[in-house]
Design a protein around this motif. Structure first.
Motif, PDB file in Angstrom:
ATOM      1  N   SER A  73       0.822  -1.205   0.000  1.00 25.18           N
ATOM      2  CA  SER A  73       0.000   0.000   0.000  1.00 25.18           C
ATOM      3  C   SER A  73       0.858   1.258   0.000  1.00 25.18           C
ATOM      4  N   ALA A  74       1.896   1.263   0.832  1.00 25.54           N
ATOM      5  CA  ALA A  74       2.795   2.421   0.892  1.00 25.54           C
ATOM      6  C   ALA A  74       3.500   2.626  -0.439  1.00 25.54           C
ATOM      7  N   ALA A  75       3.920   1.526  -1.065  1.00 28.96           N
ATOM      8  CA  ALA A  75       4.608   1.626  -2.349  1.00 28.96           C
ATOM      9  C   ALA A  75       3.678   2.183  -3.430  1.00 28.96           C
ATOM     10  N   LEU A  76       2.425   1.718  -3.448  1.00 30.32           N
ATOM     11  CA  LEU A  76       1.471   2.223  -4.432  1.00 30.32           C
ATOM     12  C   LEU A  76       1.168   3.701  -4.195  1.00 30.32           C
ATOM     13  N   ASN A  77       0.971   4.076  -2.941  1.00 31.98           N
ATOM     14  CA  ASN A  77       0.641   5.468  -2.636  1.00 31.98           C
ATOM     15  C   ASN A  77       1.768   6.402  -3.070  1.00 31.98           C
ATOM     16  N   THR A  78       3.021   5.993  -2.826  1.00 28.49           N
ATOM     17  CA  THR A  78       4.171   6.785  -3.240  1.00 28.49           C
ATOM     18  C   THR A  78       4.274   6.848  -4.762  1.00 28.49           C
ATOM     19  N   ASN A 154      -8.610  -7.512  -5.475  1.00 31.51           N
ATOM     20  CA  ASN A 154      -7.191  -7.540  -5.121  1.00 31.51           C
ATOM     21  C   ASN A 154      -6.269  -7.735  -6.321  1.00 31.51           C
ATOM     22  N   CYS A 155      -6.800  -7.788  -7.519  1.00 34.27           N
ATOM     23  CA  CYS A 155      -5.953  -7.950  -8.696  1.00 34.27           C
ATOM     24  C   CYS A 155      -5.008  -6.758  -8.816  1.00 34.27           C
ATOM     25  N   GLY A 156      -3.712  -7.040  -8.976  1.00 37.73           N
ATOM     26  CA  GLY A 156      -2.729  -5.967  -9.052  1.00 37.73           C
ATOM     27  C   GLY A 156      -2.791  -5.169 -10.330  1.00 37.73           C
ATOM     28  N   LEU A 157      -3.378  -5.744 -11.379  1.00 35.39           N
ATOM     29  CA  LEU A 157      -3.453  -5.079 -12.676  1.00 35.39           C
ATOM     30  C   LEU A 157      -4.720  -4.231 -12.743  1.00 35.39           C
ATOM     31  N   LYS A 158      -4.526  -2.921 -12.656  1.00 35.11           N
ATOM     32  CA  LYS A 158      -5.643  -1.981 -12.681  1.00 35.11           C
ATOM     33  C   LYS A 158      -5.250  -0.748 -13.487  1.00 35.11           C
ATOM     34  N   ALA A 159      -6.248  -0.039 -13.977  1.00 36.79           N
ATOM     35  CA  ALA A 159      -6.034   1.226 -14.680  1.00 36.79           C
ATOM     36  C   ALA A 159      -6.872   2.304 -14.007  1.00 36.79           C
ATOM     37  N   TYR A 160      -6.300   3.497 -13.872  1.00 33.08           N
ATOM     38  CA  TYR A 160      -6.961   4.598 -13.193  1.00 33.08           C
ATOM     39  C   TYR A 160      -6.886   5.867 -14.030  1.00 33.08           C
ATOM     40  N   ARG A 161      -7.933   6.647 -13.973  1.00 30.83           N
ATOM     41  CA  ARG A 161      -7.841   8.011 -14.455  1.00 30.83           C
ATOM     42  C   ARG A 161      -6.964   8.795 -13.478  1.00 30.83           C
ATOM     43  N   ALA A 163      -7.069  11.634 -12.101  1.00 31.52           N
ATOM     44  CA  ALA A 163      -7.740  12.307 -10.987  1.00 31.52           C
ATOM     45  C   ALA A 163      -8.006  11.361  -9.820  1.00 31.52           C
ATOM     46  N   VAL A 164      -8.179  10.077 -10.111  1.00 29.75           N
ATOM     47  CA  VAL A 164      -8.477   9.109  -9.051  1.00 29.75           C
ATOM     48  C   VAL A 164      -7.285   8.958  -8.112  1.00 29.75           C
ATOM     49  N   VAL A 165      -6.098   8.668  -8.676  1.00 28.37           N
ATOM     50  CA  VAL A 165      -4.943   8.393  -7.823  1.00 28.37           C
ATOM     51  C   VAL A 165      -4.447   9.641  -7.107  1.00 28.37           C
ATOM     52  N   LYS A 166      -4.791  10.813  -7.626  1.00 21.76           N
ATOM     53  CA  LYS A 166      -4.364  12.056  -6.990  1.00 21.76           C
ATOM     54  C   LYS A 166      -5.309  12.491  -5.870  1.00 21.76           C
ATOM     55  N   ASN A 167      -6.419  11.781  -5.716  1.00 24.07           N
ATOM     56  CA  ASN A 167      -7.401  12.182  -4.708  1.00 24.07           C
ATOM     57  C   ASN A 167      -7.746  11.075  -3.725  1.00 24.07           C
ATOM     58  N   ILE A 168      -6.953  10.018  -3.696  1.00 24.45           N
ATOM     59  CA  ILE A 168      -7.158   8.962  -2.705  1.00 24.45           C
ATOM     60  C   ILE A 168      -5.857   8.722  -1.956  1.00 24.45           C
ATOM     61  N   GLU A 169      -5.975   8.117  -0.795  1.00 29.47           N
ATOM     62  CA  GLU A 169      -4.808   7.756   0.009  1.00 29.47           C
ATOM     63  C   GLU A 169      -4.879   6.271   0.327  1.00 29.47           C
ATOM     64  N   VAL A 170      -3.774   5.579   0.107  1.00 30.49           N
ATOM     65  CA  VAL A 170      -3.722   4.128   0.328  1.00 30.49           C
ATOM     66  C   VAL A 170      -2.706   3.852   1.426  1.00 30.49           C
ATOM     67  N   TYR A 171      -3.103   3.118   2.453  1.00 31.16           N
ATOM     68  CA  TYR A 171      -2.199   2.810   3.559  1.00 31.16           C
ATOM     69  C   TYR A 171      -2.606   1.486   4.178  1.00 31.16           C
ATOM     70  N   GLU A 173      -3.095  -2.185   4.696  1.00 32.02           N
ATOM     71  CA  GLU A 173      -3.233  -3.237   3.684  1.00 32.02           C
ATOM     72  C   GLU A 173      -4.373  -2.890   2.727  1.00 32.02           C
ATOM     73  N   MET A 174      -4.638  -1.582   2.570  1.00 34.06           N
ATOM     74  CA  MET A 174      -5.826  -1.160   1.842  1.00 34.06           C
ATOM     75  C   MET A 174      -5.666  -1.168   0.334  1.00 34.06           C
ATOM     76  N   HIS A 175      -4.496  -1.566  -0.165  1.00 30.98           N
ATOM     77  CA  HIS A 175      -4.335  -1.645  -1.616  1.00 30.98           C
ATOM     78  C   HIS A 175      -5.340  -2.615  -2.236  1.00 30.98           C
ATOM     79  N   ARG A 176      -5.742  -3.619  -1.479  1.00 26.85           N
ATOM     80  CA  ARG A 176      -6.693  -4.605  -1.999  1.00 26.85           C
ATOM     81  C   ARG A 176      -8.100  -4.016  -2.123  1.00 26.85           C
ATOM     82  N   TYR A 177      -8.336  -2.860  -1.514  1.00 30.94           N
ATOM     83  CA  TYR A 177      -9.659  -2.254  -1.527  1.00 30.94           C
ATOM     84  C   TYR A 177      -9.670  -0.891  -2.210  1.00 30.94           C
ATOM     85  N   ILE A 178      -8.739  -0.654  -3.118  1.00 26.64           N
ATOM     86  CA  ILE A 178      -8.684   0.641  -3.796  1.00 26.64           C
ATOM     87  C   ILE A 178      -9.997   0.968  -4.515  1.00 26.64           C
ATOM     88  N   PRO A 179     -10.672   0.011  -5.170  1.00 26.29           N
ATOM     89  CA  PRO A 179     -11.971   0.370  -5.772  1.00 26.29           C
ATOM     90  C   PRO A 179     -12.968   0.912  -4.750  1.00 26.29           C
TER      91      PRO A 179
END
Length: 316
Positions: A73-78, A154-161, A163-171, A173-179
Motif C-alpha cells: 500500500s505504501a509503495a502504491l501510494n508513493t 485484489n488484482c494488481g493489474l488496474k487502470a486509473y484516471r 484524478a483518481v490516484v491524486k485524490n485517494i490515500e492508500v495505507y 493493507e488497503m491496496h486490496r480495496y482501492i476500488p
C-alpha cells in the motif's frame, strides 16, 4: 504523457529486466508516451541495483527506494504521488500480470470514460491457500461496498484516471480495496476486464496468512471511515441511544413489576436478584459510554485539518 506504469516490488530482481523490456515493447508498438515507476519496498536481493542499471538504459524508467519494507500500500501510494501520466496502470513485478493488457485498459479509461478498470484473473495459477481467502474477501467486499460488478478487488493489474490516484490515500493493507476507496471518494464509474494470469516465473510468493487478518480489519476500517468518517456521532450516538433506551425499558419493567406486587401485598424478590437488572445496568452504562465516545470522536473530527476537504469534480 499518456501512461504511467506503477510497479511496487520486493525482492524481484530476476523479473525486472524482462518485465520492463516487455512494457517498453508494448508502449513502442502502440506509440504511447510513458514512464515506468519502480517502487522498491526495501528489497534485499539487489533489486535496487538492477533498477539503476535499467534506468541507465531507458530514461522512461524511474526508481523509488524505501529504506525498509513498508508494504504494498505504501509503495502504491508513493508511486501514485510520483505518476505524471493521464492514465495510471498498476501491475505486480512478478510477471504474473501481462503488459499486453495495457492498451485495452488504457482505451477503456480514455474512450469509455471509466474512472477505474480492475483486472479479473478468471483463471488463476495460485494455490488454494491463496485463492480461497481471496474469494472470501471479494464476496465480503462486494456485500459491504455495494460494488457488485467486480469479481477480484485484489488484482494488481488496474487502470486509473489520473484524478483518481491524486485524490485517494492508500495505507495499511488497503491496496486490496482501492476500488472501495475510490468509490467513497466519489469516483463511481468502475469497470472490470478479464485479464491473463500467468504462472510465477521467478521467486516466491509474498502472500502470508497475516494478510488475511489485516485485510479483514482494513475492510472494516474502510467501511467505517468511508461512511462515518466525517460524522462519527451518527454511528456511536445511534448505538449508544439504542443501548441506553433498551436498558431504561428493562429498568422500568423491573420497577413497574415490583410496584404492582407491592400494591397487591405480594412478596416479590429484590430487583438485584434478577438477571434482567444486571442486563439493564450494563445496557445503560454501555449506551452512555458509546454516546460519549461519539461525542469525543465528533470533536476530533471537527478539529481535523481536513474536516472540510471534499472531492470537487469541476467548477465553472
Amino acid at each position: 504523457m499518456d501512461i504511467s506504469v506503477v510497479i511496487p516490488l520486493f525482492n524481484e530482481v530476476e523479473s525486472l529486466p524482462e518485465l520492463t523490456s516487455w512494457i517498453s515493447q508494448v508502449m513502442y508498438t502502440h506509440q504511447f508516451s510513458y514512464e515506468i515507476i519502480l517502487v522498491d519496498d526495501g528489497s534485499t536481493d539487489g533489486s535496487w541495483e538492477m533498477i539503476c542499471q535499467l534506468r541507465e538504459a531507458n530514461e522512461a524508467i524511474r526508481g523509488i527506494k524505501f529504506r525498509r519494507n513498508y508494504g504494498k500500500s505504501a509503495a502504491l501510494n508513493t508511486g501514485f504521488e510520483a505518476a505524471q501520466g493521464n492514465v495510471i496502470i498498476t501491475m505486480d513485478a512478478d510477471l504474473q500480470d501481462s503488459p499486453d493488457e495495457i492498451p485495452e485498459l488504457y482505451r477503456r479509461i480514455i474512450e469509455e470514460k471509466y474512472d477505474l478498470v480492475s483486472g479479473w484473473k478468471a483463471k488463476r495459477y495460485d494455490p488454494l491457500s491463496k485463492t480461497l481467502p481471496t474469494r472470501l474477501f471479494n464476496a465480503a467486499t462486494r456485500k459491504m461496498s455495494g460494488i457488485h460488478n467486480l469479481h477480484d478487488f485484489n488484482c494488481g493489474l488496474k487502470a486509473y484516471r489520473k484524478a483518481v490516484v491524486k485524490n485517494i490515500e492508500v495505507y495499511g493493507e488497503m491496496h486490496r480495496y482501492i476500488p472501495v476507496i475510490a468509490k467513497w471518494a466519489g469516483f463511481t464509474k468502475i469497470g472490470e476486464q478479464v485479464v491473463e494470469h500467468r504462472a510465477r516465473k521467478y521467486g516466491t510468493t509474498k502472500f502470508g496468512m497475516s494478510r488475511f487478518i489485516n485485510g479483514f480489519l482494513d475492510l472494516l476500517s474502510i467501511f467505517f471511515v468511508g461512511k462515518f468518517g466525517k460524522r462519527p456521532m451518527h454511528f456511536f450516538g445511534t448505538m449508544g441511544v439504542i443501548s441506553f433506551l433498551l436498558g431504561m425499558v428493562m429498568a422500568i419493567w423491573i420497577i413497574t413489576e415490583k410496584l404492582i406486587h407491592i400494591a397487591h401485598n405480594e412478596h416479590y424478590r429484590d430487583a438485584t436478584d434478577q438477571p434482567l437488572f444486571y442486563l439493564a445496568l450494563v445496557a445503560i452504562i454501555l449506551g452512555s459510554q458509546l454516546f460519549l465516545t461519539g461525542f469525543v470522536a465528533e470533536l476530533v473530527a471537527r478539529s481535523s485539518h481536513d474536516r472540510n476537504k471534499y472531492q470537487i469534480e469541476a467548477t465553472v
